[in-house]
Design an enzyme around this catalytic site. Structure first.
Site, PDB file in Angstrom:
ATOM      1  N   LYS A  34      -8.840  14.520 -65.572  1.00  0.00           N
ATOM      2  CA  LYS A  34      -8.334  15.420 -66.423  1.00  0.00           C
ATOM      3  C   LYS A  34      -7.007  15.147 -65.681  1.00  0.00           C
ATOM      4  O   LYS A  34      -5.651  15.491 -66.116  1.00  0.00           O
ATOM      5  CB  LYS A  34      -9.242  16.399 -66.617  1.00  0.00           C
ATOM      6  CG  LYS A  34      -8.542  17.546 -66.723  1.00  0.00           C
ATOM      7  CD  LYS A  34      -9.481  18.911 -67.702  1.00  0.00           C
ATOM      8  CE  LYS A  34      -9.580  19.621 -65.697  1.00  0.00           C
ATOM      9  NZ  LYS A  34     -11.105  20.618 -66.283  1.00  0.00           N
ATOM     10  N   VAL A  78     -12.473  14.190 -70.127  1.00  0.00           N
ATOM     11  CA  VAL A  78     -13.893  13.971 -71.691  1.00  0.00           C
ATOM     12  C   VAL A  78     -13.984  14.467 -71.382  1.00  0.00           C
ATOM     13  O   VAL A  78     -14.497  15.240 -71.652  1.00  0.00           O
ATOM     14  CB  VAL A  78     -14.596  13.356 -69.704  1.00  0.00           C
ATOM     15  CG1 VAL A  78     -15.905  12.794 -70.903  1.00  0.00           C
ATOM     16  CG2 VAL A  78     -14.163  11.708 -68.627  1.00  0.00           C
ATOM     17  N   GLU A 166     -16.192  32.368 -47.704  1.00  0.00           N
ATOM     18  CA  GLU A 166     -14.710  31.398 -46.736  1.00  0.00           C
ATOM     19  C   GLU A 166     -13.413  32.567 -47.380  1.00  0.00           C
ATOM     20  O   GLU A 166     -12.160  32.372 -46.262  1.00  0.00           O
ATOM     21  CB  GLU A 166     -14.821  29.927 -46.966  1.00  0.00           C
ATOM     22  CG  GLU A 166     -16.220  29.356 -46.202  1.00  0.00           C
ATOM     23  CD  GLU A 166     -16.003  27.658 -45.853  1.00  0.00           C
ATOM     24  OE1 GLU A 166     -15.739  26.910 -46.710  1.00  0.00           O
ATOM     25  OE2 GLU A 166     -16.222  27.417 -44.889  1.00  0.00           O
ATOM     26  N   GLN A 310     -20.887  16.385 -48.346  1.00  0.00           N
ATOM     27  CA  GLN A 310     -21.019  15.716 -47.194  1.00  0.00           C
ATOM     28  C   GLN A 310     -22.083  14.040 -48.744  1.00  0.00           C
ATOM     29  O   GLN A 310     -21.949  13.727 -48.208  1.00  0.00           O
ATOM     30  CB  GLN A 310     -21.165  16.794 -46.441  1.00  0.00           C
ATOM     31  CG  GLN A 310     -21.409  16.044 -44.874  1.00  0.00           C
ATOM     32  CD  GLN A 310     -22.462  16.945 -44.032  1.00  0.00           C
ATOM     33  OE1 GLN A 310     -23.214  16.476 -43.927  1.00  0.00           O
ATOM     34  NE2 GLN A 310     -21.517  18.226 -43.815  1.00  0.00           N
TER      35      GLN A 310
HETATM   36  P1  NAD Z   1     -23.406  28.961 -53.525  1.00  0.00           P
HETATM   37  O1  NAD Z   1     -24.387  29.330 -55.042  1.00  0.00           O
HETATM   38  O2  NAD Z   1     -23.750  29.287 -52.285  1.00  0.00           O
HETATM   39  O3  NAD Z   1     -23.172  30.942 -53.908  1.00  0.00           O
HETATM   40  C1  NAD Z   1     -23.307  32.196 -54.544  1.00  0.00           C
HETATM   41  C2  NAD Z   1     -24.243  33.837 -54.366  1.00  0.00           C
HETATM   42  O4  NAD Z   1     -23.642  34.604 -54.897  1.00  0.00           O
HETATM   43  C3  NAD Z   1     -25.226  33.771 -53.889  1.00  0.00           C
HETATM   44  O5  NAD Z   1     -25.492  34.103 -52.860  1.00  0.00           O
HETATM   45  C4  NAD Z   1     -26.304  34.296 -55.374  1.00  0.00           C
HETATM   46  O6  NAD Z   1     -27.337  35.137 -54.603  1.00  0.00           O
HETATM   47  C5  NAD Z   1     -24.918  35.630 -55.370  1.00  0.00           C
HETATM   48  N1  NAD Z   1     -25.050  35.522 -56.958  1.00  0.00           N
HETATM   49  C6  NAD Z   1     -24.927  35.987 -58.058  1.00  0.00           C
HETATM   50  N2  NAD Z   1     -25.619  35.846 -59.133  1.00  0.00           N
HETATM   51  C7  NAD Z   1     -24.935  37.184 -58.345  1.00  0.00           C
HETATM   52  C8  NAD Z   1     -24.809  38.377 -59.286  1.00  0.00           C
HETATM   53  N3  NAD Z   1     -25.400  38.671 -60.468  1.00  0.00           N
HETATM   54  N4  NAD Z   1     -24.453  39.563 -58.735  1.00  0.00           N
HETATM   55  C9  NAD Z   1     -24.280  39.712 -57.023  1.00  0.00           C
HETATM   56  N5  NAD Z   1     -24.440  38.785 -56.478  1.00  0.00           N
HETATM   57  C10 NAD Z   1     -24.887  36.981 -57.086  1.00  0.00           C
HETATM   58  O7  NAD Z   1     -22.029  29.517 -54.424  1.00  0.00           O
HETATM   59  P2  NAD Z   1     -20.845  28.955 -54.113  1.00  0.00           P
HETATM   60  O8  NAD Z   1     -20.304  29.867 -52.803  1.00  0.00           O
HETATM   61  O9  NAD Z   1     -19.796  28.931 -54.423  1.00  0.00           O
HETATM   62  O10 NAD Z   1     -21.152  27.756 -53.329  1.00  0.00           O
HETATM   63  C11 NAD Z   1     -21.132  26.119 -54.216  1.00  0.00           C
HETATM   64  C12 NAD Z   1     -21.970  24.779 -53.275  1.00  0.00           C
HETATM   65  O11 NAD Z   1     -20.945  24.529 -52.500  1.00  0.00           O
HETATM   66  C13 NAD Z   1     -23.117  25.733 -52.417  1.00  0.00           C
HETATM   67  O12 NAD Z   1     -23.878  24.374 -53.020  1.00  0.00           O
HETATM   68  C14 NAD Z   1     -22.585  25.412 -51.703  1.00  0.00           C
HETATM   69  O13 NAD Z   1     -23.340  25.151 -50.746  1.00  0.00           O
HETATM   70  C15 NAD Z   1     -21.228  24.685 -51.310  1.00  0.00           C
HETATM   71  N6  NAD Z   1     -20.242  25.088 -50.955  1.00  0.00           N
HETATM   72  C16 NAD Z   1     -19.924  24.533 -49.570  1.00  0.00           C
HETATM   73  C17 NAD Z   1     -19.649  25.782 -48.873  1.00  0.00           C
HETATM   74  C18 NAD Z   1     -19.166  24.270 -46.956  1.00  0.00           C
HETATM   75  O14 NAD Z   1     -20.323  24.170 -46.901  1.00  0.00           O
HETATM   76  N7  NAD Z   1     -18.601  25.210 -45.969  1.00  0.00           N
HETATM   77  C19 NAD Z   1     -18.834  25.675 -48.309  1.00  0.00           C
HETATM   78  C20 NAD Z   1     -17.939  26.175 -50.241  1.00  0.00           C
HETATM   79  C21 NAD Z   1     -18.787  25.747 -50.681  1.00  0.00           C
END
Ligand code: NAD
Length: 393
Positions: A34, A78, A166, A310
């Site tokens: 995109k 897409v 983060e 990863q």
């Molecule tokens: P996530 O799914 O890991 O976390 C979302 C959080 O929001 C969860 O703890 C969940 O319980 C909470 N949540 C969901 N609905 C809710 C609600 N209605 N009210 C309150 N809390 C609620 O999502 P993310 O942080 O966006 O990450 C997305 C993906 O990217 C994940 O798989 C993550 O592991 C990956 N990621 C990894 C890293 C890293 O390795 N450093 C960094 C950023 C993202």
């Protein structure tokens, strides 16, 4: 000559094309994306908080592959994959046919249908949304000098997953600078993180998770666990009858795969397709799905691996080899994943890490931020060759 079409220039798509070009594959490769740039999703929270600029985390896609004659970069959106016709329906160009398809279209913000979430929350999913969230927060903090509205100094971060934590780390690091720049009292800033589950950072051991929570609490963050968000209003977040007011609401409760997955008729859940062990789609021998649109069961417990940069990079390497195998009439290989560890940064100078390289290491503090650079640069970038691959060779 066969045509391989790769959808999406995130870590998975970029790595697939780079790997294929390194293998001197005898095929035309069309990479469709995109935007004309690749952005490092692992650093998006830094752009959102203002500790990095978009230019620090973006790379021009066409430049990256400029010297590769068999690679065509097409900038378009897409709309769907026509699996019967083996073609890609695009917004601005005529459909493109494929012999082999690598679908790596990535993720979108998940709202779980919560009323007001998409209207009133600021998601962090790409450069545009990160910059929009940053502009909103800075304008709101700046306005306090005139408005004296305490809600202008209140920030709610929804969910306590990786992205939220983060982002919190960066924003508490930057807050003193913002207070100075916009002349608001730093000690009156209130940051609430609202999480539905009972734990924060449950994927780390308790010692590391508690250290990270205390680190953020000391810098003004209040965590509310077992507090599911049920509605997002223009200036507050509701958890059943409890109201949390704030004029900045950051929506980071998770992600799902691209809507193109459902629109293309794949059997999916939250736009993720569980793939076969060689990363192909069941019943579609010419199609691979990788990155956040794919689900790979962990053989140890049957649960899907979490989506990370990863695993996307590891999948891309496997797919490139399997494409070559298919074109040579050879059997494909199984995807095997060995995670190198998990790192969660808390601003530029601290973090926690659980690393499985040369033994097992639990790290916290500045050493973990070094580890993040190491994992990000060495494992995610150098091992995955992203940095190298993004420099033209
Ligand atoms: P996530 O799914 O890991 O976390 C979302 C959080 O929001 C969860 O703890 C969940 O319980 C909470 N949540 C969901 N609905 C809710 C609600 N209605 N009210 C309150 N809390 C609620 O999502 P993310 O942080 O966006 O990450 C997305 C993906 O990217 C994940 O798989 C993550 O592991 C990956 N990621 C990894 C890293 C890293 O390795 N450093 C960094 C950023 C993202």
């Amino acid at each position: 000559m066969k045509r391989i079409v790769v959808l999406g220039a995130g870590y998975a798509g970029m790595r697939t094309v780079k790997k294929l070009t390194g293998m001197n594959v005898d095929a035309q490769i069309v990479l469709i994306n995109k935007n004309p740039y690749h952005y490092q999703t692992t650093e998006l929270h830094e752009v959102a908080a203002g500790t990095k600029e978009p230019a620090d985390i973006t790379f021009d896609i066409a430049n990256t592959f400029a010297k590769k004659k068999n690679v065509q970069v097409l900038i378009d959106e897409v709309i769907r994959v026509d699996q019967n016709a083996k073609s890609i329906v695009l917004k601005n160009n005529a459909p493109i046919r494929y012999d082999y398809l690598v679908n790596a279209l990535g993720f979108e913000s998940e709202t779980f249908g919560i009323p007001g979430a998409s209207e009133n929350g600021w998601p962090l999913i790409d450069i545009d949304t990160a910059m929009a969230a940053r502009a909103h927060l800075e304008n709101t903090l700046k306005r306090y000098k005139r408005s004296r509205d305490p809600n202008d100094l209140r920030i709610i971060v929804c969910g306590a997953g990786f992205t939220s934590i983060e982002y919190l780390g960066e924003i508490v690091y930057r807050m003193p600078k913002l207070a100075k720049k916009y002349g608001f009292p730093r000690n009156q800033v209130k940051i609430d993180c609202i999480e539905a589950g009972p734990k924060i950072l449950g994927m780390f051991n308790q010692n590391l998770a508690q250290w990270a929570v205390r680190y953020l609490e000391k810098r003004g963050v209040t965590f509310h666990v077992s507090t599911p968000i049920t509605e997002v209003r223009p200036n507050s977040v509701m958890s059943n009858d409890q109201e949390f007011p704030a004029n900045t609401i950051i929506w980071t409760t998770g992600v799902h795969g691209s809507h193109v997955i459902a629109d293309s008729g794949y059997e999916q859940k939250r736009n993720r397709v569980v793939v076969a062990d060689d990363l192909r789609v069941a019943g579609q021998p010419d199609q691979f799905l990788i990155g956040d649109v794919s689900g790979v069961p962990n053989p140890e417990n049957g649960r899907l691996y979490p989506t990370t940069a990863q695993i996307s990079i590891a999948q891309a390497d496997c797919v490139a080899e399997n494409l070559v195998a298919l074109m040579n009439g050879q059997p494909t290989k199984k995807f095997v994943f060995k995670a190198l560890g998990t790192v969660c940064s808390l601003g530029p100078k601290a973090g926690i890490a659980s690393i499985d390289m040369f033994g097992h290491w639990s790290l916290k503090g500045w050493i973990a931020s070094v580890a993040k650079k190491f994992i990000a640069d060495r494992a995610v970038l150098e091992l995955g060759n992203i940095r190298t691959m993004l420099e033209s060779d």
